[in-house]
Design an enzyme around this catalytic site. Structure first.
Site, mmCIF file in Angstrom:
data_model
loop_
_atom_site.group_PDB
_atom_site.id
_atom_site.type_symbol
_atom_site.label_atom_id
_atom_site.label_comp_id
_atom_site.label_asym_id
_atom_site.label_seq_id
_atom_site.Cartn_x
_atom_site.Cartn_y
_atom_site.Cartn_z
ATOM 1 N N GLY A 87 0.834 -1.209 0.000
ATOM 2 C CA GLY A 87 0.000 0.000 0.000
ATOM 3 C C GLY A 87 0.864 1.253 0.000
ATOM 4 O O GLY A 87 0.537 2.247 -0.655
ATOM 5 N N ARG A 115 -7.861 -2.928 -1.585
ATOM 6 C CA ARG A 115 -7.658 -1.840 -0.618
ATOM 7 C C ARG A 115 -8.062 -0.491 -1.225
ATOM 8 O O ARG A 115 -7.833 -0.244 -2.410
ATOM 9 C CB ARG A 115 -6.209 -1.840 -0.131
ATOM 10 C CG ARG A 115 -5.916 -3.143 0.606
ATOM 11 C CD ARG A 115 -4.527 -3.197 1.148
ATOM 12 N NE ARG A 115 -4.302 -2.192 2.172
ATOM 13 C CZ ARG A 115 -3.126 -1.963 2.720
ATOM 14 N NH1 ARG A 115 -2.074 -2.652 2.340
ATOM 15 N NH2 ARG A 115 -2.997 -1.040 3.648
ATOM 16 N N SER A 160 -4.234 8.974 7.923
ATOM 17 C CA SER A 160 -3.316 8.073 7.234
ATOM 18 C C SER A 160 -2.031 8.789 6.823
ATOM 19 O O SER A 160 -2.065 9.811 6.130
ATOM 20 C CB SER A 160 -4.010 7.509 5.985
ATOM 21 O OG SER A 160 -3.056 7.053 5.064
ATOM 22 N N ASP A 306 -0.382 -0.276 13.318
ATOM 23 C CA ASP A 306 0.065 -1.631 12.963
ATOM 24 C C ASP A 306 0.261 -2.523 14.193
ATOM 25 O O ASP A 306 0.386 -3.743 14.062
ATOM 26 C CB ASP A 306 1.371 -1.568 12.158
ATOM 27 C CG ASP A 306 1.140 -0.970 10.777
ATOM 28 O OD1 ASP A 306 0.015 -1.070 10.265
ATOM 29 O OD2 ASP A 306 2.086 -0.387 10.212
HETATM 30 C C1 S3P Z 1 2.427 3.350 6.652
HETATM 31 C C2 S3P Z 1 1.322 3.902 7.195
HETATM 32 C C3 S3P Z 1 0.237 3.132 7.805
HETATM 33 C C4 S3P Z 1 0.671 1.708 8.131
HETATM 34 C C5 S3P Z 1 1.461 1.059 7.039
HETATM 35 C C6 S3P Z 1 2.678 1.895 6.689
HETATM 36 C C7 S3P Z 1 3.413 4.230 6.024
HETATM 37 O O1 S3P Z 1 -0.837 3.102 6.904
HETATM 38 O O2 S3P Z 1 -0.451 0.903 8.437
HETATM 39 O O3 S3P Z 1 1.889 -0.219 7.441
HETATM 40 O O4 S3P Z 1 4.565 3.800 5.790
HETATM 41 O O5 S3P Z 1 3.073 5.390 5.775
HETATM 42 P P1 S3P Z 1 -1.876 4.335 6.862
HETATM 43 O O6 S3P Z 1 -1.098 5.570 6.756
HETATM 44 O O7 S3P Z 1 -2.745 4.150 5.677
HETATM 45 O O8 S3P Z 1 -2.614 4.221 8.165
#
Ligand code: S3P
Length: 419
Positions: A87, A115, A160, A306
Site C-alpha cells: 500500500g 484496498r 493516514s 500496525d
Molecule cells: C504506513 C502507514 C500506515 C501503516 C502502514 C505503513 C506508512 O498506513 O499501516 O503499514 O509507511 O506510511 P496508513 O497511513 O494508511 O494508516
C-alpha cells in the site's frame, strides 16, 4: 509452521530496518537533484516493490541493501508499476508521478487490489492529476495521467500517513502552497526526510505546509523497525520468564505509542542509549510484567495502527478489560485485521468481542493453542507465532511465509530468544 510453547524468553536482538523509512528513503532519493547513499535498508518484499517501481521510473540503485547508492531519475519514464502487496508503494508513488507528464499504470496483488484508493485519488485529482480506474472505481488497477499540479489544503480525515505523504510528494512540484491538516498526528518520516533534503516544508501544530522545491541527495542509516520489535515486546511482557533487549530500534515518537501503552499497563520496559538523529533510535529492555487492562486513547490509534492487534494479546494477559475503538482502518489493511484477529483468537481458545471499529477482551486468559490462519497477512502470521510461544499446546500457523513482506528473518529471530 508449528510454534511450540517456550519456558523462557531471553536474549539481545536487533530488528530489521524500518519499513516506512526504507520505502521513503528509496522514493525520495530517487526524485532528488543528485546522488544519495542509504545504509541499512530493509530487504523485504514490500521494499523490493518500491525499489523495482523506482527502477522502472528510471532511478538507478547500486550496491545492496546494506549500502545503496541511488542516482535519481530526471523525469520518470511512463511505465507499468507492479506494487505487489504494498500500500505504501502504491500511495506514495501515486503522489510522485501525478506531478510529472506521462502515463503510469499501477497494478498489485489480490490483497492490494481490494484496498481503498479513493483516499489518494480524491486529493490528487483536486491538485490536477487524472485517475482512470481500469476495473472497479476506487481500486487497483488504475492509470494516472500526470501533469502540472496546483497546491490544495486538505484535511487528512483518514488519519493516514500514506495519504499525507502522497499529497506532500505531489506538493513538492505543485504551483502554490499545499497544506495537509491533521488533528491527530500520523508518522512523520516523510516530513523529516523532506526537511533534511532541503524542501520548502514547514511543520506546525496540526498542519504541514510544502511549496515547490528541489530536494538534495542525502546520506543516512535506517534504524530498526519499532513495528517489528513490537511482536517481541508484547511476547516478553506477557511471558512469565522473560528478559529481552532490542538494540538500535527506532524511537520516533510518532511510532512508539505501544511503548507508552506498555508502560501504562504496568510493563517493566525501559529505553536507553537514545540517539537524536534525523530518525531517533535507542535500545529497549523489557521483562516479564504484571499487566492491567486499558482503553487505548483515541489520539494514539494512528500512532500504533500496525501494533493494535498486539493489544489484544496484552489484554489477554492483563487483569481487567482492554478496549480498542475508533480503529476501523484495521479493516482495510493487508487483511481485515479485526475479523482475522477475532477468528484467530477464538480458534486458539481465547474469548474476544469483535466491535465494528475495534475489539474488547477481558483478561487474564490462557491461550490454549490450535490452528491460526494468517490470511497471507504478515502481521497476523507474526501475531500467531507469538501466541504459539505463549500457549499451552502450541499454534500451527497456516500461510506463515508472508512474514517476508516486512520481516523475512522473523522465525530465526524468534528461535534465538526461545531456544
Ligand atoms: C504506513 C502507514 C500506515 C501503516 C502502514 C505503513 C506508512 O498506513 O499501516 O503499514 O509507511 O506510511 P496508513 O497511513 O494508511 O494508516
Amino acid at each position: 509452521m508449528r510454534i511450540n510453547p517456550s519456558k523462557k524468553i531471553k536474549g539481545s536482538i536487533t530488528i530489521p530496518p524500518d519499513k516506512s523509512i526504507s520505502h521513503r528513503s528509496l522514493i525520495l532519493t530517487g526524485m532528488a537533484r543528485n546522488e544519495s547513499t542509504i545504509s541499512n535498508i530493509l530487504e523485504s518484499d514490500d521494499i523490493k516493490s518500491s525499489l523495482n517501481a523506482m527502477q522502472k521510473l528510471g532511478a538507478t540503485f547500486l550496491g545492496d541493501f546494506k549500502e545503496m547508492t541511488i542516482t535519481p531519475f530526471k523525469k520518470p519514464v511512463s511505465s507499468q508499476l507492479n506494487c505487489e502487496n504494498s500500500g505504501t508503494t502504491t500511495r506514495l508513488l501515486s503522489g510522485v508521478v501525478s506531478s510529472y507528464e506521462g502515463i503510469f499504470d499501477f497494478i498489485g496483488d489480490d490483497s492490494l487490489s481490494t484496498r481503498p484508493m479513493k483516499r489518494i485519488s480524491e486529493p490528487l485529482t483536486k491538485m490536477g492529476s487524472q485517475f482512470v480506474w481500469q476495473s472497479k472505481e476506487g481500486f487497483l488497477p488504475f492509470t494516472i495521467k500526470g501533469g502540472k499540479l496546483r497546491g490544495i489544503a486538505y484535511d487528512n480525515i483518514k488519519r493516514s500517513a500514506q495519504v499525507k505523504s502522497a499529497i506532500l510528494l505531489a506538493g513538492l512540484r505543485a504551483d502554490g502552497t499545499t497544506i495537509v491538516y491533521e488533528q491527530t498526528k500520523t508518522r512523520d518520516h516523510t516530513e523529516r526526510l523532506l526537511t533534511q533534503m532541503g524542501a520548502d516544508i514547514r511543520t506546525g501544530e496540526g498542519k504541514v505546509e510544502i511549496r515547490a522545491s528541489e530536494i538534495e541527495g542525502l546520506k543516512m542509516t535506517i534504524p530498526g523497525d519499532f513495528s517489528s520489535a513490537a511482536f517481541f515486546l508484547a511476547l516478553a511482557a506477557c511471558h512469565e520468564h522473560a528478559i529481552l533487549e532490542i538494540k538500535n530500534c527506532s524511537t520516533n515518537p510518532s511510532r512508539t505509542g505501544l511503548f507508552e501503552i506498555l508502560s501504562k499497563m504496568g510493563a517493566d520496559v525501559s529505553l536507553s542509549n537514545e540517539h537524536q538523529d534525523l530518525e531517533p533510535y535507542g535500545d529497549i529492555t523489557i521483562k516479564s510484567s504484571q499487566l492491567t487492562g486499558i482503553q487505548i486513547p483515541d489520539h494514539l490509534i494512528p500512532n500504533m495502527i500496525d501494533e493494535l492487534p498486539l493489544i489484544a494479546l496484552l489484554g489477554c494477559h492483563a487483569n481487567g478489560k482492554t478496549t480498542v475503538r475508533n480503529a476501523s482502518e484495521l479493516r482495510v489493511k493487508e487483511s481485515d485485521r479485526i475479523a482475522i484477529l477475532c477468528e484467530m483468537f477464538k480458534n486458539i481458545g481465547v474469548s474476544i468481542t469483535e466491535l465494528e471499529d475495534g475489539f474488547e477482551i477481558e483478561g487474564p486468559q490462557t491461550i490454549k493453542g490450535g490452528v491460526a490462519e494468517s490470511h497471507h497477512d504478515h502481521r497476523m502470521a507474526m501475531l500467531a507465532a507469538v501466541c504459539g510461544v505463549l500457549s499451552q499446546e502450541g499454534v500451527q500457523i497456516k500461510n506463515h511465509e508472508c512474514v517476508s513482506v516486512s520481516f523475512p528473518s522473523f522465525f530465526e529471530t524468534l528461535q534465538t530468544i526461545t531456544g
